[in-house]
Design a protein around this motif. Structure first.
Motif, PDB file in Angstrom:
ATOM      1  N   LEU A 178       0.968  -1.228   0.037  1.00  0.00           N
ATOM      2  CA  LEU A 178      -0.011  -0.068  -0.049  1.00  0.00           C
ATOM      3  C   LEU A 178       0.858   1.254   0.023  1.00  0.00           C
ATOM      4  CD1 LEU A 178      -2.766   1.103   0.336  1.00  0.00           C
ATOM      5  CD2 LEU A 178      -2.767   0.977   2.563  1.00  0.00           C
ATOM      6  N   ASP A 179       2.050   1.243   0.681  1.00  0.00           N
ATOM      7  CA  ASP A 179       2.782   2.359   0.647  1.00  0.00           C
ATOM      8  C   ASP A 179       3.358   2.623  -0.705  1.00  0.00           C
ATOM      9  OD1 ASP A 179       2.705   2.890   3.585  1.00  0.00           O
ATOM     10  OD2 ASP A 179       4.106   1.429   3.813  1.00  0.00           O
ATOM     11  N   TYR A 180       3.902   1.688  -1.305  1.00  0.00           N
ATOM     12  CA  TYR A 180       4.249   1.935  -2.659  1.00  0.00           C
ATOM     13  C   TYR A 180       3.130   2.256  -3.592  1.00  0.00           C
ATOM     14  CZ  TYR A 180       8.811  -0.342  -1.535  1.00  0.00           C
ATOM     15  OH  TYR A 180       9.949  -0.252  -0.901  1.00  0.00           O
ATOM     16  N   GLN A 181       2.033   1.974  -3.632  1.00  0.00           N
ATOM     17  CA  GLN A 181       0.675   2.311  -4.304  1.00  0.00           C
ATOM     18  C   GLN A 181       0.794   3.784  -4.018  1.00  0.00           C
ATOM     19  OE1 GLN A 181      -2.190  -0.313  -3.056  1.00  0.00           O
ATOM     20  NE2 GLN A 181      -1.698  -1.842  -4.442  1.00  0.00           N
ATOM     21  N   LYS A 182       0.679   4.254  -2.645  1.00  0.00           N
ATOM     22  CA  LYS A 182       0.535   5.673  -2.211  1.00  0.00           C
ATOM     23  C   LYS A 182       1.331   6.369  -2.951  1.00  0.00           C
ATOM     24  CE  LYS A 182      -1.318   4.899   2.431  1.00  0.00           C
ATOM     25  NZ  LYS A 182      -1.092   4.910   3.868  1.00  0.00           N
ATOM     26  N   LYS A 241       6.736  20.730   4.871  1.00  0.00           N
ATOM     27  CA  LYS A 241       5.805  19.766   3.887  1.00  0.00           C
ATOM     28  C   LYS A 241       5.984  18.298   4.263  1.00  0.00           C
ATOM     29  CE  LYS A 241       5.722  23.098   0.103  1.00  0.00           C
ATOM     30  NZ  LYS A 241       5.800  23.516  -1.278  1.00  0.00           N
ATOM     31  N   LYS A 242       6.839  18.008   5.177  1.00  0.00           N
ATOM     32  CA  LYS A 242       6.990  16.595   5.353  1.00  0.00           C
ATOM     33  C   LYS A 242       6.167  15.707   5.987  1.00  0.00           C
ATOM     34  CE  LYS A 242       9.664  17.316   9.908  1.00  0.00           C
ATOM     35  NZ  LYS A 242      10.997  17.050  10.693  1.00  0.00           N
ATOM     36  N   THR A 243       5.071  16.410   6.719  1.00  0.00           N
ATOM     37  CA  THR A 243       4.074  15.499   7.215  1.00  0.00           C
ATOM     38  C   THR A 243       2.807  15.613   6.252  1.00  0.00           C
ATOM     39  OG1 THR A 243       3.227  17.757   8.103  1.00  0.00           O
ATOM     40  CG2 THR A 243       4.493  16.599   9.727  1.00  0.00           C
ATOM     41  N   ASN A 244       2.859  16.171   5.059  1.00  0.00           N
ATOM     42  CA  ASN A 244       1.783  16.148   4.228  1.00  0.00           C
ATOM     43  C   ASN A 244       1.847  15.132   3.260  1.00  0.00           C
ATOM     44  OD1 ASN A 244      -0.125  16.606   1.973  1.00  0.00           O
ATOM     45  ND2 ASN A 244       0.486  18.714   2.075  1.00  0.00           N
ATOM     46  N   PRO A 245       0.876  14.078   3.324  1.00  0.00           N
ATOM     47  CA  PRO A 245       0.671  12.720   2.695  1.00  0.00           C
ATOM     48  C   PRO A 245       0.509  12.876   1.005  1.00  0.00           C
ATOM     49  CG  PRO A 245      -1.229  13.040   3.869  1.00  0.00           C
ATOM     50  CD  PRO A 245      -0.421  14.172   4.246  1.00  0.00           C
ATOM     51  N   ASN A 246       0.468  14.266   0.856  1.00  0.00           N
ATOM     52  CA  ASN A 246       0.521  14.137  -0.623  1.00  0.00           C
ATOM     53  C   ASN A 246       1.731  14.376  -1.252  1.00  0.00           C
ATOM     54  OD1 ASN A 246      -2.559  14.393  -0.871  1.00  0.00           O
ATOM     55  ND2 ASN A 246      -2.466  16.424   0.027  1.00  0.00           N
ATOM     56  N   TYR A 247       2.811  14.405  -0.618  1.00  0.00           N
ATOM     57  CA  TYR A 247       4.300  14.503  -1.280  1.00  0.00           C
ATOM     58  C   TYR A 247       4.935  13.165  -0.781  1.00  0.00           C
ATOM     59  CZ  TYR A 247       3.149  19.366  -1.688  1.00  0.00           C
ATOM     60  OH  TYR A 247       2.409  20.595  -2.059  1.00  0.00           O
ATOM     61  N   GLY A 253       5.872  11.316   2.745  1.00  0.00           N
ATOM     62  CA  GLY A 253       5.284  12.230   3.523  1.00  0.00           C
ATOM     63  C   GLY A 253       4.225  11.712   4.618  1.00  0.00           C
ATOM     64  N   GLU A 254       4.370  12.080   5.739  1.00  0.00           N
ATOM     65  CA  GLU A 254       3.262  11.364   6.663  1.00  0.00           C
ATOM     66  C   GLU A 254       3.352  12.247   7.990  1.00  0.00           C
ATOM     67  OE1 GLU A 254       3.971   7.565   8.192  1.00  0.00           O
ATOM     68  OE2 GLU A 254       5.625   7.303   6.986  1.00  0.00           O
ATOM     69  N   LYS A 255       2.487  12.006   8.823  1.00  0.00           N
ATOM     70  CA  LYS A 255       2.650  12.703  10.269  1.00  0.00           C
ATOM     71  C   LYS A 255       3.504  12.348  11.147  1.00  0.00           C
ATOM     72  CE  LYS A 255      -1.970  15.056   9.518  1.00  0.00           C
ATOM     73  NZ  LYS A 255      -3.516  14.819  10.043  1.00  0.00           N
ATOM     74  N   ALA A 256       4.581  12.222  10.944  1.00  0.00           N
ATOM     75  CA  ALA A 256       5.835  11.591  11.708  1.00  0.00           C
ATOM     76  C   ALA A 256       6.363  12.758  12.761  1.00  0.00           C
ATOM     77  CB  ALA A 256       6.767  10.866  10.965  1.00  0.00           C
ATOM     78  N   THR A 257       6.816  12.506  13.818  1.00  0.00           N
ATOM     79  CA  THR A 257       7.273  13.388  14.790  1.00  0.00           C
ATOM     80  C   THR A 257       8.846  13.815  14.273  1.00  0.00           C
ATOM     81  OG1 THR A 257       7.991  11.802  16.375  1.00  0.00           O
ATOM     82  CG2 THR A 257       5.834  13.369  16.563  1.00  0.00           C
ATOM     83  N   ASP A 258       9.355  12.617  13.493  1.00  0.00           N
ATOM     84  CA  ASP A 258      10.786  12.663  13.290  1.00  0.00           C
ATOM     85  C   ASP A 258      11.148  11.911  11.886  1.00  0.00           C
ATOM     86  OD1 ASP A 258      13.812  11.365  13.231  1.00  0.00           O
ATOM     87  OD2 ASP A 258      13.696  12.864  14.784  1.00  0.00           O
ATOM     88  N   ILE A 259      12.092  12.492  11.138  1.00  0.00           N
ATOM     89  CA  ILE A 259      12.267  11.581   9.871  1.00  0.00           C
ATOM     90  C   ILE A 259      12.414  10.279   9.859  1.00  0.00           C
ATOM     91  CG2 ILE A 259      14.684  12.321  10.153  1.00  0.00           C
ATOM     92  CD1 ILE A 259      14.607  12.676   7.039  1.00  0.00           C
ATOM     93  N   THR A 260      13.120   9.780  11.061  1.00  0.00           N
ATOM     94  CA  THR A 260      13.519   8.339  11.320  1.00  0.00           C
ATOM     95  C   THR A 260      12.072   7.572  11.147  1.00  0.00           C
ATOM     96  OG1 THR A 260      13.472   8.756  13.526  1.00  0.00           O
ATOM     97  CG2 THR A 260      15.596   8.859  12.466  1.00  0.00           C
TER      98      THR A 260
END
Length: 289
Positions: A35-39, A85-91, A118-125
Protein backbone atom coordinates in the motif's frame (compact mmCIF):
# COMPACT_ATOMS: atom_id res chain seq x y z
CA UNK A 1 21.56 17.76 4.45
CA UNK A 2 19.17 16.32 7.04
CA UNK A 3 20.88 15.00 10.17
CA UNK A 4 19.82 11.64 11.58
CA UNK A 5 21.71 10.72 14.73
CA UNK A 6 22.19 7.17 15.99
CA UNK A 7 19.93 5.56 13.45
CA UNK A 8 19.20 1.89 13.90
CA UNK A 9 18.61 -0.68 11.21
CA UNK A 10 15.00 -0.88 12.28
CA UNK A 11 14.60 2.87 11.84
CA UNK A 12 16.16 2.74 8.40
CA UNK A 13 13.18 0.64 7.41
CA UNK A 14 13.86 -0.58 3.88
CA UNK A 15 17.20 1.06 3.45
CA UNK A 16 17.98 -1.92 1.31
CA UNK A 17 21.71 -1.93 1.79
CA UNK A 18 21.39 -2.11 5.54
CA UNK A 19 19.43 -5.35 5.79
CA UNK A 20 22.55 -7.43 6.25
CA UNK A 21 24.49 -5.17 8.62
CA UNK A 22 22.72 -6.85 11.50
CA UNK A 23 22.51 -4.47 14.47
CA UNK A 24 18.78 -5.07 14.78
CA UNK A 25 16.43 -7.59 13.26
CA UNK A 26 13.70 -6.14 11.09
CA UNK A 27 10.21 -6.30 12.47
CA UNK A 28 7.52 -6.96 9.90
CA UNK A 29 5.80 -3.72 10.94
CA UNK A 30 8.86 -1.63 10.05
CA UNK A 31 8.88 -2.59 6.38
CA UNK A 32 6.97 -0.48 3.87
CA UNK A 33 3.94 -2.27 2.51
CA UNK A 34 2.43 -2.78 -0.91
CA UNK A 35 0.00 0.00 0.00
CA UNK A 36 2.89 2.39 0.74
CA UNK A 37 4.26 1.87 -2.76
CA UNK A 38 0.80 2.40 -4.21
CA UNK A 39 0.50 5.62 -2.22
CA UNK A 40 3.80 6.83 -3.64
CA UNK A 41 2.45 6.99 -7.20
CA UNK A 42 -0.28 9.36 -6.02
CA UNK A 43 2.27 11.76 -4.51
CA UNK A 44 4.39 14.51 -5.98
CA UNK A 45 8.07 13.89 -5.29
CA UNK A 46 9.86 16.89 -3.83
CA UNK A 47 13.62 16.80 -4.29
CA UNK A 48 15.28 18.51 -1.33
CA UNK A 49 18.23 20.70 -2.33
CA UNK A 50 21.31 21.46 -0.25
CA UNK A 51 21.65 24.80 1.52
CA UNK A 52 25.36 25.14 0.79
CA UNK A 53 26.06 27.59 -2.05
CA UNK A 54 29.36 25.81 -2.71
CA UNK A 55 27.85 22.36 -3.25
CA UNK A 56 27.58 20.98 -6.79
CA UNK A 57 24.92 18.53 -5.59
CA UNK A 58 22.01 20.79 -6.52
CA UNK A 59 23.02 21.12 -10.17
CA UNK A 60 23.76 17.39 -10.45
CA UNK A 61 20.51 16.25 -8.85
CA UNK A 62 18.42 18.66 -10.94
CA UNK A 63 20.03 17.41 -14.13
CA UNK A 64 19.64 13.74 -13.16
CA UNK A 65 15.99 14.12 -12.14
CA UNK A 66 15.02 16.09 -15.25
CA UNK A 67 16.63 13.49 -17.51
CA UNK A 68 15.48 10.33 -15.74
CA UNK A 69 12.55 10.70 -13.31
CA UNK A 70 9.33 9.30 -14.80
CA UNK A 71 7.46 7.70 -11.87
CA UNK A 72 5.44 10.76 -10.88
CA UNK A 73 5.45 14.56 -10.89
CA UNK A 74 8.36 16.25 -9.16
CA UNK A 75 9.63 19.61 -7.98
CA UNK A 76 12.64 20.99 -6.11
CA UNK A 77 12.48 22.48 -2.63
CA UNK A 78 14.75 23.79 0.12
CA UNK A 79 15.48 22.21 3.52
CA UNK A 80 13.19 24.78 5.10
CA UNK A 81 10.33 23.79 2.80
CA UNK A 82 10.97 20.14 3.63
CA UNK A 83 10.44 20.88 7.33
CA UNK A 84 7.13 22.53 6.46
CA UNK A 85 5.84 19.86 4.06
CA UNK A 86 7.23 16.55 5.38
CA UNK A 87 3.98 15.71 7.22
CA UNK A 88 1.84 16.14 4.08
CA UNK A 89 0.84 12.71 2.67
CA UNK A 90 0.40 14.23 -0.79
CA UNK A 91 4.18 14.46 -1.09
CA UNK A 92 7.13 12.11 -1.20
CA UNK A 93 10.69 13.32 -0.73
CA UNK A 94 14.06 12.54 -2.26
CA UNK A 95 16.40 13.78 0.43
CA UNK A 96 20.00 13.40 1.60
CA UNK A 97 20.68 12.66 5.24
CA UNK A 98 23.52 12.01 7.66
CA UNK A 99 23.20 8.50 9.06
CA UNK A 100 24.90 6.81 12.00
CA UNK A 101 24.15 3.42 13.51
CA UNK A 102 23.17 2.42 17.02
CA UNK A 103 25.72 0.32 18.91
CA UNK A 104 28.41 1.36 16.44
CA UNK A 105 31.53 2.09 18.48
CA UNK A 106 33.20 3.76 15.49
CA UNK A 107 30.47 6.45 15.44
CA UNK A 108 31.04 6.66 11.69
CA UNK A 109 28.67 8.88 9.71
CA UNK A 110 27.44 8.36 6.16
CA UNK A 111 25.57 10.39 3.56
CA UNK A 112 22.45 8.58 2.35
CA UNK A 113 20.00 9.35 -0.44
CA UNK A 114 16.46 8.34 0.57
CA UNK A 115 12.99 8.29 -0.94
CA UNK A 116 10.51 8.94 1.88
CA UNK A 117 6.74 9.19 2.09
CA UNK A 118 5.26 12.30 3.63
CA UNK A 119 3.30 11.47 6.75
CA UNK A 120 2.48 12.81 10.20
CA UNK A 121 5.68 11.60 11.81
CA UNK A 122 7.41 13.48 14.61
CA UNK A 123 10.83 12.63 13.24
CA UNK A 124 12.31 11.83 9.83
CA UNK A 125 13.38 8.42 11.16
CA UNK A 126 9.70 7.50 11.45
CA UNK A 127 8.83 8.38 7.85
CA UNK A 128 8.26 5.40 5.55
CA UNK A 129 11.47 4.79 3.63
CA UNK A 130 10.80 3.24 0.21
CA UNK A 131 14.47 3.03 -0.72
CA UNK A 132 17.77 4.38 0.61
CA UNK A 133 21.28 4.12 -0.78
CA UNK A 134 24.61 5.16 0.75
CA UNK A 135 26.28 7.93 -1.24
CA UNK A 136 29.44 8.58 0.73
CA UNK A 137 31.22 8.71 4.05
CA UNK A 138 30.68 12.05 5.82
CA UNK A 139 32.96 14.95 4.82
CA UNK A 140 34.32 13.12 1.77
CA UNK A 141 34.83 15.48 -1.17
CA UNK A 142 31.82 15.61 -3.49
CA UNK A 143 34.03 14.77 -6.45
CA UNK A 144 34.34 11.25 -5.03
CA UNK A 145 30.66 10.42 -5.56
CA UNK A 146 28.64 13.07 -7.43
CA UNK A 147 29.69 11.65 -10.80
CA UNK A 148 27.68 8.51 -9.87
CA UNK A 149 24.58 10.37 -8.63
CA UNK A 150 22.55 9.83 -11.81
CA UNK A 151 23.01 6.08 -11.50
CA UNK A 152 21.93 6.07 -7.83
CA UNK A 153 18.78 8.02 -8.68
CA UNK A 154 18.00 5.66 -11.54
CA UNK A 155 18.50 2.73 -9.18
CA UNK A 156 16.03 4.16 -6.63
CA UNK A 157 13.48 4.70 -9.38
CA UNK A 158 13.96 1.19 -10.78
CA UNK A 159 13.79 -0.36 -7.31
CA UNK A 160 10.47 1.32 -6.50
CA UNK A 161 9.05 0.26 -9.86
CA UNK A 162 10.23 -3.33 -9.37
CA UNK A 163 8.86 -3.66 -5.83
CA UNK A 164 5.55 -2.10 -6.89
CA UNK A 165 5.15 -4.78 -9.56
CA UNK A 166 6.44 -7.58 -7.32
CA UNK A 167 5.56 -6.68 -3.70
CA UNK A 168 6.23 -10.22 -2.51
CA UNK A 169 9.95 -9.40 -2.33
CA UNK A 170 9.40 -6.71 0.32
CA UNK A 171 9.68 -9.20 3.16
CA UNK A 172 12.64 -11.02 1.63
CA UNK A 173 16.30 -10.22 2.07
CA UNK A 174 16.44 -7.81 -0.85
CA UNK A 175 20.23 -7.96 -1.01
CA UNK A 176 20.05 -11.69 -1.62
CA UNK A 177 17.68 -10.88 -4.47
CA UNK A 178 20.13 -8.42 -6.05
CA UNK A 179 23.23 -10.53 -5.42
CA UNK A 180 21.72 -13.17 -7.69
CA UNK A 181 22.90 -10.87 -10.47
CA UNK A 182 26.52 -11.44 -9.45
CA UNK A 183 27.05 -14.19 -12.03
CA UNK A 184 26.31 -11.70 -14.81
CA UNK A 185 29.33 -9.53 -13.96
CA UNK A 186 31.61 -11.85 -15.94
CA UNK A 187 29.68 -10.87 -19.08
CA UNK A 188 30.44 -7.18 -18.50
CA UNK A 189 33.51 -4.99 -18.19
CA UNK A 190 34.07 -3.92 -14.59
CA UNK A 191 35.18 -0.29 -14.33
CA UNK A 192 37.11 0.49 -11.16
CA UNK A 193 39.37 3.39 -10.20
CA UNK A 194 42.90 2.75 -9.01
CA UNK A 195 42.10 4.47 -5.70
CA UNK A 196 39.39 1.88 -5.00
CA UNK A 197 41.81 -1.03 -5.33
CA UNK A 198 43.96 -2.33 -2.45
CA UNK A 199 47.61 -1.20 -2.64
CA UNK A 200 48.85 -4.67 -3.66
CA UNK A 201 46.32 -5.09 -6.49
CA UNK A 202 46.61 -1.88 -8.48
CA UNK A 203 47.43 -3.37 -11.86
CA UNK A 204 45.53 -5.46 -14.40
CA UNK A 205 48.18 -8.18 -14.27
CA UNK A 206 47.66 -8.63 -10.52
CA UNK A 207 43.88 -8.55 -10.86
CA UNK A 208 43.97 -11.29 -13.51
CA UNK A 209 45.61 -13.63 -11.01
CA UNK A 210 42.46 -13.27 -8.89
CA UNK A 211 39.71 -12.78 -11.43
CA UNK A 212 39.72 -13.74 -15.14
CA UNK A 213 36.83 -11.46 -16.12
CA UNK A 214 37.15 -8.16 -17.93
CA UNK A 215 38.36 -5.35 -15.68
CA UNK A 216 39.46 -1.86 -16.64
CA UNK A 217 41.19 0.57 -14.29
CA UNK A 218 39.61 3.90 -15.20
CA UNK A 219 39.17 7.52 -14.17
CA UNK A 220 36.01 8.90 -12.60
CA UNK A 221 35.37 10.73 -15.86
CA UNK A 222 35.26 7.42 -17.74
CA UNK A 223 32.73 6.01 -15.28
CA UNK A 224 30.57 9.12 -15.59
CA UNK A 225 30.72 8.88 -19.39
CA UNK A 226 29.64 5.22 -19.27
CA UNK A 227 26.70 6.18 -17.02
CA UNK A 228 25.67 9.09 -19.23
CA UNK A 229 25.90 6.93 -22.36
CA UNK A 230 24.14 4.00 -20.63
CA UNK A 231 26.89 1.67 -21.79
CA UNK A 232 25.40 -1.84 -21.72
CA UNK A 233 28.82 -3.46 -21.54
CA UNK A 234 29.90 -1.68 -18.35
CA UNK A 235 29.35 -2.23 -14.64
CA UNK A 236 31.18 -0.02 -12.16
CA UNK A 237 32.16 -0.06 -8.51
CA UNK A 238 30.39 2.33 -6.16
CA UNK A 239 32.53 2.26 -3.01
CA UNK A 240 31.54 4.12 0.14
CA UNK A 241 34.28 4.62 2.70
CA UNK A 242 36.39 7.32 4.40
CA UNK A 243 38.69 7.55 1.34
CA UNK A 244 41.98 6.70 3.03
CA UNK A 245 41.47 9.21 5.85
CA UNK A 246 42.38 6.57 8.43
CA UNK A 247 38.96 6.49 10.09
CA UNK A 248 37.42 3.28 11.35
CA UNK A 249 34.22 2.64 9.43
CA UNK A 250 32.39 0.29 7.12
CA UNK A 251 33.44 0.08 3.52
CA UNK A 252 30.43 -0.59 1.29
CA UNK A 253 31.12 -2.15 -2.11
CA UNK A 254 28.35 -2.05 -4.70
CA UNK A 255 28.66 -2.96 -8.37
CA UNK A 256 26.06 -1.18 -10.51
CA UNK A 257 25.18 -1.42 -14.19
CA UNK A 258 25.99 1.71 -16.18
CA UNK A 259 22.97 1.21 -18.44
CA UNK A 260 20.33 -0.44 -16.23
CA UNK A 261 21.40 0.95 -12.81
CA UNK A 262 20.91 -2.57 -11.47
CA UNK A 263 22.87 -3.90 -8.51
CA UNK A 264 25.08 -6.81 -9.51
CA UNK A 265 27.03 -7.14 -6.27
CA UNK A 266 26.84 -5.88 -2.70
CA UNK A 267 29.06 -6.46 0.32
CA UNK A 268 30.70 -4.51 3.10
CA UNK A 269 33.55 -4.93 5.57
CA UNK A 270 34.95 -3.13 8.59
CA UNK A 271 38.14 -1.24 7.77
CA UNK A 272 40.99 -2.65 9.85
CA UNK A 273 44.50 -3.98 9.31
CA UNK A 274 44.67 -5.56 5.83
CA UNK A 275 40.98 -4.87 5.22
CA UNK A 276 41.58 -1.50 3.63
CA UNK A 277 39.11 1.04 2.27
CA UNK A 278 38.91 -0.75 -1.07
CA UNK A 279 37.51 -3.58 -3.19
CA UNK A 280 39.32 -6.48 -1.55
CA UNK A 281 40.89 -9.65 -2.95
CA UNK A 282 37.99 -11.59 -1.44
CA UNK A 283 35.53 -9.47 -3.43
CA UNK A 284 37.18 -10.45 -6.71
CA UNK A 285 37.05 -14.09 -5.61
CA UNK A 286 33.35 -13.82 -4.78
CA UNK A 287 32.67 -12.70 -8.34
CA UNK A 288 33.87 -16.13 -9.47
CA UNK A 289 30.98 -17.89 -7.68
Amino acid sequence: MISIAKKSIKNLVISIFMVTVGFHAFSQESLPTKLDYQKFYKTKTLVVLENSPFSEYNDKVKEAIKQNWVLNEYDFISNEEFDQKKTNPNYSFLVTSIVTFNKDKTKAQYNFLSLLLGEKATDITNMKDLCSVPMSYINVDEENYLYKLESLIRFIQNHVSMVSKNPSIISDNILKYYNKNMAQVKNKTLYITQEDLPPNTRSISKIRKLYPGRVKIVTTQEIEKAINNKNKDVVFLHKVGPEQKGHKARCFKIIIGADDAKIYYFDYHMIKNKQTDSFLVRDFKRLLN
